[in-house]
Design a protein around this motif. Structure first.
Motif, mmCIF file in Angstrom:
data_model
loop_
_atom_site.group_PDB
_atom_site.id
_atom_site.type_symbol
_atom_site.label_atom_id
_atom_site.label_comp_id
_atom_site.label_asym_id
_atom_site.label_seq_id
_atom_site.Cartn_x
_atom_site.Cartn_y
_atom_site.Cartn_z
ATOM 1 N N UNK A 40 0.869 -1.167 0.000
ATOM 2 C CA UNK A 40 0.000 0.000 0.000
ATOM 3 C C UNK A 40 0.911 1.224 0.000
ATOM 4 N N UNK A 41 0.346 2.415 -0.098
ATOM 5 C CA UNK A 41 1.185 3.607 -0.008
ATOM 6 C C UNK A 41 1.707 3.726 1.416
ATOM 7 N N UNK A 42 2.836 4.420 1.581
ATOM 8 C CA UNK A 42 3.500 4.460 2.892
ATOM 9 C C UNK A 42 2.608 4.992 4.006
ATOM 10 N N UNK A 43 1.822 6.071 3.814
ATOM 11 C CA UNK A 43 0.970 6.499 4.930
ATOM 12 C C UNK A 43 0.019 5.412 5.409
ATOM 13 N N UNK A 44 -0.509 4.603 4.470
ATOM 14 C CA UNK A 44 -1.367 3.491 4.895
ATOM 15 C C UNK A 44 -0.566 2.422 5.625
ATOM 16 N N UNK A 45 0.674 2.173 5.198
ATOM 17 C CA UNK A 45 1.513 1.214 5.923
ATOM 18 C C UNK A 45 1.707 1.665 7.365
ATOM 19 N N UNK A 46 1.931 2.966 7.568
ATOM 20 C CA UNK A 46 2.102 3.495 8.930
ATOM 21 C C UNK A 46 0.798 3.378 9.726
ATOM 22 N N UNK A 47 -0.322 3.719 9.084
ATOM 23 C CA UNK A 47 -1.623 3.589 9.762
ATOM 24 C C UNK A 47 -1.874 2.130 10.173
ATOM 25 N N UNK A 48 -1.508 1.200 9.304
ATOM 26 C CA UNK A 48 -1.769 -0.215 9.580
ATOM 27 C C UNK A 48 -0.883 -0.739 10.710
ATOM 28 N N UNK A 49 0.367 -0.274 10.758
ATOM 29 C CA UNK A 49 1.229 -0.627 11.890
ATOM 30 C C UNK A 49 0.554 -0.212 13.189
ATOM 31 N N UNK A 50 0.089 1.032 13.228
ATOM 32 C CA UNK A 50 -0.520 1.550 14.456
ATOM 33 C C UNK A 50 -1.789 0.783 14.812
ATOM 34 N N UNK A 51 -2.591 0.427 13.795
ATOM 35 C CA UNK A 51 -3.831 -0.304 14.066
ATOM 36 C C UNK A 51 -3.530 -1.670 14.685
ATOM 37 N N UNK A 52 -2.582 -2.391 14.081
ATOM 38 C CA UNK A 52 -2.247 -3.719 14.601
ATOM 39 C C UNK A 52 -1.634 -3.604 15.999
ATOM 40 N N UNK A 53 -0.773 -2.608 16.204
ATOM 41 C CA UNK A 53 -0.180 -2.425 17.531
ATOM 42 C C UNK A 53 -1.255 -2.178 18.585
ATOM 43 N N UNK A 54 -2.267 -1.363 18.252
ATOM 44 C CA UNK A 54 -3.350 -1.114 19.218
ATOM 45 C C UNK A 54 -4.108 -2.397 19.512
ATOM 46 N N UNK A 55 -4.386 -3.177 18.494
ATOM 47 C CA UNK A 55 -5.073 -4.456 18.690
ATOM 48 C C UNK A 55 -4.294 -5.352 19.644
ATOM 49 N N UNK A 56 -2.958 -5.326 19.519
ATOM 50 C CA UNK A 56 -2.103 -6.183 20.328
ATOM 51 C C UNK A 56 -1.751 -5.576 21.683
ATOM 52 N N UNK A 57 -2.102 -4.311 21.902
ATOM 53 C CA UNK A 57 -1.665 -3.627 23.118
ATOM 54 C C UNK A 57 -0.169 -3.397 23.128
ATOM 55 N N UNK A 58 0.405 -3.193 21.948
ATOM 56 C CA UNK A 58 1.856 -3.074 21.789
ATOM 57 C C UNK A 58 2.229 -1.597 21.673
ATOM 58 N N UNK A 59 3.087 -1.135 22.565
ATOM 59 C CA UNK A 59 3.530 0.263 22.558
ATOM 60 C C UNK A 59 5.019 0.291 22.276
ATOM 61 N N UNK A 60 5.384 0.417 20.999
ATOM 62 C CA UNK A 60 6.791 0.442 20.588
ATOM 63 C C UNK A 60 6.995 1.609 19.635
ATOM 64 N N UNK A 61 8.236 2.092 19.483
ATOM 65 C CA UNK A 61 8.488 3.203 18.564
ATOM 66 C C UNK A 61 8.124 2.844 17.126
ATOM 67 N N UNK A 62 7.559 3.836 16.427
ATOM 68 C CA UNK A 62 7.253 3.721 15.000
ATOM 69 C C UNK A 62 7.961 4.866 14.287
ATOM 70 N N UNK A 63 8.634 4.546 13.196
ATOM 71 C CA UNK A 63 9.240 5.578 12.351
ATOM 72 C C UNK A 63 8.746 5.389 10.926
ATOM 73 N N UNK A 64 8.419 6.487 10.278
ATOM 74 C CA UNK A 64 7.908 6.418 8.916
ATOM 75 C C UNK A 64 9.051 6.448 7.918
ATOM 76 N N UNK A 65 8.904 5.661 6.860
ATOM 77 C CA UNK A 65 9.980 5.497 5.901
ATOM 78 C C UNK A 65 9.618 5.932 4.508
ATOM 79 N N UNK A 66 10.243 5.269 3.540
ATOM 80 C CA UNK A 66 10.207 5.704 2.148
ATOM 81 C C UNK A 66 8.829 5.511 1.521
#
Length: 316
Positions: A40-66
């Motif tokens: 998917x486009x990168x902004x959606x990849x970042x949104x999806x990381x955050x969505x899955x992390x919330x589902x898992x209760x996972x609080x880890x650093x996220x950095x946006x890339x290329x």
């Protein structure tokens, strides 16, 4: 031993499954996640990381890339993963808070701060890794290992065809930098093996029947993927591309055969692939190739045992 893992991902359906799998394994700790274009486009990849992390209760650093390859234009696989990367189910996916660094900067910083302690798992186009190598050419020597889902293994037997090597084809220049860089260990889990690791109808039904939030999400996002792969096999089944790379990182015995040797990125004029510079019977190819440090190229896997483990982890 717990593997502490930095995940670089173009968060589509099998990438999301990989995050679920890693979070469910007691021997894995996700340390940080970086986004890249691809499924998917990168902004959606970042949104999806955050969505899955919330589902898992996972609080880890996220950095946006290329958002595009080092050269050329981005090829986005919305026809495989849905336009949003998660099958267009309609989840609320706000952009995540990030570290403020680029993905490449985060990869470099973590490698320097914790040398030899982290594993890097690359699930998308290798653009972030290519950019990070421009900052620190010794980057891969600072990670315990780098495991990537991409490549096509050695040259196939005559008459045998392979799936598209999408992660390499999406940024061949970055891939060339990755395969030529010095490293502790670089493991290539390519389409030659991931295409054989099938989540079949029985396994998908087991996920659906589990009823847990993780298993429910894992099956909710499947329809777009099944729609695509039914054209490959005439059945509504999928290969576990990215999850297999995670499985081999955590348990190398899922790989039953491998070859260490130089990998080159080559094109036939239409598509680029990363290939071990060996034929199917172990001979050098019939043309000159670039020398490169050895990559561990997975050539055979225990697909049934891995699929069983994947289903067990996601249905706990």
């Amino acid at each position: 031993m717990t593997r502490r893992i930095v995940v670089d991902t173009d968060t589509g359906i099998d990438d999301a499954h990989t995050l679920l799998y890693l979070a469910g394994r007691p021997d894995a700790e996700i340390v940080a996640v970086t986004s890249v274009f691809g499924n998917c486009v990168e902004p959606d990849a970042a949104r999806n990381i955050a969505y899955v992390n919330r589902l898992l209760g996972l609080d880890v650093p996220i950095a946006r890339g290329a958002g595009e390859p080092l050269t050329g234009t981005a090829h986005i696989a919305g026809y495989v993963h849905g336009k949003d990367g998660l099958g267009d189910v309609g989840y609320d996916r706000p952009l995540p808070e990030t570290t403020g660094e680029s993905a490449a900067e985060l990869l470099v910083r973590l490698g320097r701060e914790q040398p030899g302690e982290l594993d890097l798992l690359a699930l998308g186009p290798l653009t972030n890794l290519g950019q990070a190598l421009r900052i620190d050419p010794e980057l891969f020597t600072r990670y315990r290992s780098v495991v990537l889902m991409g490549g096509s293994g050695p040259y196939a037997q005559p008459g045998e065809l392979l799936m598209v090597d999408a992660n390499i084809n999406n940024d061949p220049e970055a891939a060339r930098a990755v395969f030529s860089a010095p490293r502790n260990e670089l493991v290539m889990v390519g389409v030659n093996v991931t295409a054989t690791t099938i989540l079949d109808e029985v396994a998908i039904n087991a996920l659906r029947a589990a009823g847990t939030p993780v298993a429910r999400f894992a099956t909710e996002i499947l329809d777009a993927y099944l729609d695509f792969y039914q054209n490959e096999w005439g059945r509504r089944i999928i290969p576990l591309h990215d999850p297999l790379a995670a499985g081999i990182l955590l348990d190398p015995t899922f790989a039953t055969a491998s070859v260490d040797g130089p990998v080159n990125v080559r094109t036939d004029g239409f598509l680029a692939r990363a290939r071990l510079m060996r034929t199917h019977d172990g001979l050098p190819p019939a043309f000159p190739y670039q020398p490169a440090p050895p990559t561990k190229v997975i050539t055979e896997v225990d697909a049934a045992r891995f699929v069983a483990d994947f289903v067990e982890v996601l249905t706990r």
